[in-house]
Design an enzyme around this catalytic site. Sequence first.
Site, PDB file in Angstrom:
ATOM      1  CD  GLU A   1      -2.704  -1.375  -0.080  1.00 22.05           C
ATOM      2  OE1 GLU A   1      -2.874  -0.411  -0.849  1.00 22.05           O
ATOM      3  OE2 GLU A   1      -3.106  -2.526  -0.354  1.00 22.05           O
TER       4      GLU A   1
ATOM      5  CG  HIS B   1      -1.062   1.154  -4.562  1.00 27.39           C
ATOM      6  ND1 HIS B   1      -0.979   1.049  -5.924  1.00 27.39           N
ATOM      7  CD2 HIS B   1      -1.555  -0.035  -4.122  1.00 27.39           C
ATOM      8  CE1 HIS B   1      -1.408  -0.157  -6.293  1.00 27.39           C
ATOM      9  NE2 HIS B   1      -1.761  -0.833  -5.216  1.00 27.39           N
TER      10      HIS B   1
ATOM     11  CG  HIS C   1     -11.784 -11.524 -10.423  1.00 24.38           C
ATOM     12  ND1 HIS C   1     -11.908 -12.381  -9.363  1.00 24.38           N
ATOM     13  CD2 HIS C   1     -10.881 -10.598 -10.052  1.00 24.38           C
ATOM     14  CE1 HIS C   1     -11.104 -11.983  -8.400  1.00 24.38           C
ATOM     15  NE2 HIS C   1     -10.463 -10.908  -8.783  1.00 24.38           N
TER      16      HIS C   1
ATOM     17  CG  PHE D   1     -18.922 -13.760 -16.258  1.00 24.69           C
ATOM     18  CD1 PHE D   1     -19.114 -13.427 -17.587  1.00 24.69           C
ATOM     19  CD2 PHE D   1     -18.074 -14.819 -15.949  1.00 24.69           C
ATOM     20  CE1 PHE D   1     -18.498 -14.140 -18.598  1.00 24.69           C
ATOM     21  CE2 PHE D   1     -17.458 -15.546 -16.957  1.00 24.69           C
ATOM     22  CZ  PHE D   1     -17.663 -15.204 -18.289  1.00 24.69           C
TER      23      PHE D   1
ATOM     24  N   GLY E   1     -17.493  -8.330 -12.024  1.00 24.97           N
ATOM     25  CA  GLY E   1     -16.498  -7.374 -11.537  1.00 24.97           C
ATOM     26  C   GLY E   1     -15.901  -6.648 -12.714  1.00 24.97           C
ATOM     27  N   GLY E   2     -14.857  -5.923 -12.495  1.00 20.65           N
ATOM     28  CA  GLY E   2     -14.324  -5.088 -13.572  1.00 20.65           C
ATOM     29  C   GLY E   2     -13.170  -5.712 -14.344  1.00 20.65           C
TER      30      GLY E   2
HETATM   31 ZN   LIG Z   1      -2.513  -2.824  -4.969  1.00 19.78          ZN
END
Ligand SMILES: [Zn+2]
Length: 703
Positions: free
Chosen positions: A485, A488, A616, A618, A620-621
Site C-alpha cells: 500500500e 501505491h 472477476h 462476469f 467485476g471489472g
Molecule cells: Zn494494490
Amino acid sequence: MTSTTNPLLLGEGLPPYGHFTPEVIGAGMPELLQQLEAALACHEASLTTLEDPTWEQVMEPLHRIEERLRWAWGVVNHLMGVCDSEALRQVHSQQQPAVVCFYNRLGQSEPIYKALRQMRQRHREGMLPLDVVQQRILTAAVQAMELQGVGLEPEQRQAFNATSTRLAELSTTYSNHVLDATKGWSLLLKDPQQVDGLPESLRELMASAAREAGHAEATAAAGPWQLGLDLPRYGPFLRYSRQRDLREQAYRAYVSRASVGQTDNHPLIREILALRHGQAQRLGYNTWAQVSLVSKMAGSVEEIEQLVEELRRPSQTAADVELRQLGQLAKEMDAPEGEDLKPWDVAYWSEQLRRRRFDLDSEALRPWFPLEQVLEGLFGLCERLFDIRILSADGEAPTWHKDVRFFRVVDQGQNTPIAAFYLDPYARPGQKRGGAWMDECLVRQPNEEGRMVHPVAYLICNQTPPVNDTPSLMTFMDVQTLFHEFGHGLQHMLTTIDRPQAAGLNLVEDDAIELASQFMENWCYDQPTVMAMARHWQTGTPLPENEFRKISAARTFMAGTAMLRQLSFAQGDLELHARWKSDSEETPAATWRRIATTLAALPPIAEDATICSFEHLFAGGYAAGYYSYKWSEVLSADAFAAFEEVGLGNEAAIGALGKRYRDTVLSLGGSRHAGEVFRAFRGREPSTEALLRHSGLVDGAVH
Ligand SMILES: [Zn+2]
C-alpha cells in the site's frame, strides 16, 4: 468555515474529520449536488457559445466541478470504509443514486463532448498548442465519454444504454447465483474423526456455523461441525482435512457452484458475452477485449498471449515436478492418492510438504515485527531510495479515530514538505472494512490562488492492535501488505505532475497500476532490509537467519502450479472476450474447459464449472483484464531487477537508480503511456526473466 457552511461543501484542504456526522452528510450532499448541477448547466451553456474553446475554458471549470464532488463523496466513502455505522450506511445509500446520476450526466454531456472534440481537432490542425500531458488528458477524456456511448447516434445510444442496464442486471444476478449456490451447500460433521487434522480456529468456525444452523450444542471440541463452501471454511478444510472422501465431496460441490438448476449461470454467461460483443461493435470495436485494451498498457491480445506463453513454459515444467513431489510424499505416507493425485488432494499434500520442508509459522514471527520498527525500516528504505524524509506529524490534521496517525513527506534535497499521509493501521471489527488499501485524500494541483496543493494519501491496514504494553505485532504478510500500500501511496505522493487529471495514479493504465505497489513488496525479500527492522520487540534480538531463509523458501513454494492457474484464468478470459462469438460452435464453458485442460496442472474434472462462479469476469471489472495481475507483476519484478543488477549493497548505485525510479515511475505516473514510463526507467522493454527467477521458475529448476 463559517457556522452556516456545511463542511462537505468546503471542497478543498484537509477534511475536518469530526464534523461529518450522518446529519451533516444528509444535508450537505443534496446541497452540493444542487450547486454542481447549476455549475454544470452554466458550463454547458457557456460552451455552446464558444467558437474555439480553449483548455482554460473547457477543462478548468469541468475539473472544479469534478473535484468538489470527488472531495466530498471521497470523504463519505472513506468514512464508510473506516467508521461504518448503520446511520452512515443509510445516508450513503440515500445519497448514492443522485451521485451516480450526476456522474452519468457529466459523462454523457454532449456540449462537453463536442468541446473536447473541437479542441482535439484544433490541436491536430496546429491551432491549439497543448503539451504532452494535456494531450493525454484530452485523449483519455474523449475516450472515456465515448465508452459511455456519448458519440452514438440517438437510436444507437438508446440501444447502448438499454444494453448497459441489462448488463448491470445480469452481473447482479450472476453474483447472487454464486452467493446462493455457495450458501446452498453444507455438510454437518458429527464424528470427531471427520475433523481430524483441522486447526482449532477452523473447528471453532465450523462449530459456530453449526450453532447458527440450529445445533445450539455445537462446540469446537465436541461438534457437530458444519462445513460450507465459503472461503474461510472451504480453503483451510481442503488444506488440512485428512479425510480424502470429504475433501472430494467439498471440492466437487465447490467447482460446480452455480452451474445447474435455479442458480445456473450458463445462460447468463452466454448472454453477457453476446451483449458485450454487441456493445463493443456499437462503439466501433471488433471485440470486448479491444474495448478493455483502451485503458491498458498492453497494445494487443497477441502481446498479452505472448507474455502468457513466456510464463507458461517454465511454469508447466515446474508444476509437473511439483505434482510428482506431492505424489511422492503421499506414497511415502502410504496414502492411496500417491498413485493417482486428484485436484482435491493438491492443497492437502502441499501443506504436508510445506511443513516438512520448512515449517514457517507466521504467527510465531510476530514479535520480530512491531509496527514502530517496521515503519522505521520502511521509512529508512524510502529515504535511502528516494531521497525523502518521513516525519511524524500527529495532531497536525484532524482524524476520524484516535489510532490514526499523520505523517509529512519532505524532499531531502530541497528540504521542503511535498506530501502527507494518514496511516490507519489497526483492525476495528464492525467499523472498518477488511483488507488494506490506499486512497487519495488530496491530489496535487494548483489551488485557485495558484499555490500548489500537496498530495495527501490514506493508507489503511487491518493489523492486530496493541494490547496493554504489547505493541501491534505484525505477521510477515502484514509487513508485505504495508509495503504494498505504501508503494501505491508513493506514486500518489511523489508525483510532480501539476495537472490533477494525470497526477499520481490518475490515468495510469489498469495493467500497470500494481507496478509501484508490488515493486515495494520485493524489498520484503531483501535480507538487509528485513534484518534492519526485524528485531524482537522485548529482547531486541535480530530475526534468526533460519527464519528469514524459510520466508524466502515460502516465496517459491509450489510457484509453478500457482502461476499456471493464474495463466489459465487469464487465457480463458482472453479467449472468451477476444474470440468467442454467439454463433461459435463451442459454448463458453467448453472454451473455458479447453483452456483449463491445456493450462492447468491437473485437468479439470467432469463437473468442473468454475466459469460459473468467476465473479472477476462476469460481476467485476476484470473482463478481458484478468491478465493485468501478471502483467503488473512482470513490470514490478523487472523494475526491482534493475536494483539487483547494480548490486543491492552498492549504496551509490542504488541511490542513483532510486532517483531514476522516483523521477520516472513515481513522478510521471499516468502523465505518459505506461510503456514509455517503464522504458524511461529501465532503458528497455519489460522482460519476464525477473519474475520467473523470483518465482524460482528459471530453466524449470525446482527447489
Ligand atoms: Zn494494490
